[in-house]
Design an enzyme around this catalytic site. Structure first.
Site, mmCIF file in Angstrom:
data_model
loop_
_atom_site.group_PDB
_atom_site.id
_atom_site.type_symbol
_atom_site.label_atom_id
_atom_site.label_comp_id
_atom_site.label_asym_id
_atom_site.label_seq_id
_atom_site.Cartn_x
_atom_site.Cartn_y
_atom_site.Cartn_z
ATOM 1 C CG HIS A 218 -2.071 1.106 1.302
ATOM 2 N ND1 HIS A 218 -3.476 0.580 1.039
ATOM 3 C CD2 HIS A 218 -1.858 2.471 1.276
ATOM 4 C CE1 HIS A 218 -3.813 2.299 1.831
ATOM 5 N NE2 HIS A 218 -2.937 2.532 1.618
ATOM 6 C CG HIS B 138 -0.971 5.912 -2.557
ATOM 7 N ND1 HIS B 138 -2.997 6.488 -2.795
ATOM 8 C CD2 HIS B 138 -1.807 5.766 -1.173
ATOM 9 C CE1 HIS B 138 -3.470 5.715 -2.461
ATOM 10 N NE2 HIS B 138 -2.964 5.398 -0.908
ATOM 11 C CG HIS C 290 -7.867 3.415 -0.312
ATOM 12 N ND1 HIS C 290 -7.465 2.937 -1.154
ATOM 13 C CD2 HIS C 290 -6.739 4.293 0.117
ATOM 14 C CE1 HIS C 290 -5.961 3.348 -1.923
ATOM 15 N NE2 HIS C 290 -5.566 3.779 -0.007
ATOM 16 C CD GLU D 133 -7.412 6.399 5.844
ATOM 17 O OE1 GLU D 133 -5.986 7.542 6.412
ATOM 18 O OE2 GLU D 133 -8.255 6.519 4.617
#
Length: 328
Positions: free
Chosen positions: A12, A14, A192, A195
């Site tokens: 994970h 970005h 995602h 969160e």
């Protein structure tokens, strides 16, 4: 073996969010871009809350407007990964920012990224693969265009499809068509969730999008039924503890639920998300897990095995990675 040199796998990450501050300053200087408010007096990214984080993120990555810039970024990020013992990473890349979801332009950006990735792999031994990522708050229609870019370039390097962005916008089912497109292209599926929204959102994401991995997913801990749901289905959580603490999902490391989730049978992995923004590295993540939860060889071996099994790369790549883990 020190935590820094221990071989690690990261699922994970970005790509733009991993841009080192020095690289961003250099790129902005070349283009005459202002970076007012992006850095603190020590040269690190600065923000006070999630909304400000998004603004700083956008300003910091404004110079990434060409395939050449993305190639340079890829080299910088992969050298950082290698410095912290990462032997394999999957990074989120978005055609939204790489060619405006035009398949032809996306291919040009992707070619530059892959060329850089191959060069650094030859130099440092770290392998990178891509997960094409739709942006949730751009809406379902643009997500379909992103999924088409993913399907058209699926293969050895583009191995997955996912969705990121503002978790509070729309519902998982709104993006089902895009995930169906990616599934037909035989891409791994992640999203995602969990969160900023709670357990119901996590379970809806799994059911409506058919993913086998969830980015974050930590708020599952708020509902034992959700924990059982994830454990029974073998869903892998791409957990980013340092990110969650930095953004205030949990006030401090000791409050993070990763150990409770792992102990309950949920399959967890460890990643950094946007490492320089959250003042973390994979070394720091491991050191904090050791310090706050007493993790040692058995737990680290377990997350290595989980990450290797959950990785979306091909069997030959997994075999090479397994060998690297075994000889460490």
């Amino acid at each position: 073996m020190s935590d820094q040199h221990r071989p690690k796998l990261e699922l994970h990450l970005h790509l733009e969010g991993a841009a080192p501050p020095e690289f961003v300053r250099r790129l902005a200087g070349e283009q005459g871009l202002s970076l007012d408010g992006v850095f603190d007096q020590d040269g690190a990214y600065q923000y006070r809350d999630f909304g400000e984080f998004l603004s700083v993120y956008e300003a910091a990555t404004a110079g990434l407007t060409s395939p050449e810039a993305y190639g340079r970024l890829t080299r910088e990020v992969m050298h950082q990964l290698a410095d912290h013992g990462v032997i394999y990473a999957e990074t989120f890349v978005s055609p939204d920012f790489c060619g405006g979801r035009d398949v032809s332009a996306w291919r040009d950006y992707l070619a530059a990224i892959i060329e850089a990735a191959d060069q650094v792999e030859a130099e440092r031994g770290v392998t990178l693969r891509g997960i094409v990522t739709a942006i949730r708050h751009f809406g379902p229609d643009k997500a379909r265009e992103t999924a088409l870019c993913a399907a058209e370039t699926a293969g050895n390097w583009i191995v997955g499809f996912g969705i990121a962005g503002d978790e509070n916008v729309l519902d998982p089912v709104d993006f089902a068509y895009s995930f169906d497109m990616a599934r037909e292209a035989k891409l791994g599926l992640t999203a995602h969730a969990g969160e900023w929204r709670g357990p119901d959102h996590i379970m809806a994401t799994v059911r409506d999008l058919g993913v086998d991995r969830i980015g974050h997913g930590v708020r599952a801990i708020e509902d034992p039924a959700c924990v059982d749901f994830l454990a029974e289905r073998g869903i892998v959580l791409e957990v980013c503890p340092g990110s969650n603490v930095a953004l205030g999902v949990y006030p401090k490391w000791a409050d993070h639920p990763i150990e409770k989730l792992r102990a309950a049978g949920v399959r967890v992995t460890v990643s950094t998300d946007d490492p320089p923004f959250f003042h973390t590295t994979m070394t720091a993540e491991y050191e904090n897990l050791r310090q706050h939860f007493g993790w040692d060889q058995p737990q680290f071996d377990q997350i290595d095995a989980t990450a290797l099994e959950a990785a979306y790369c091909d069997a030959d790549t997994k075999a090479r990675l397994k060998q690297k883990l075994e000889v460490s």
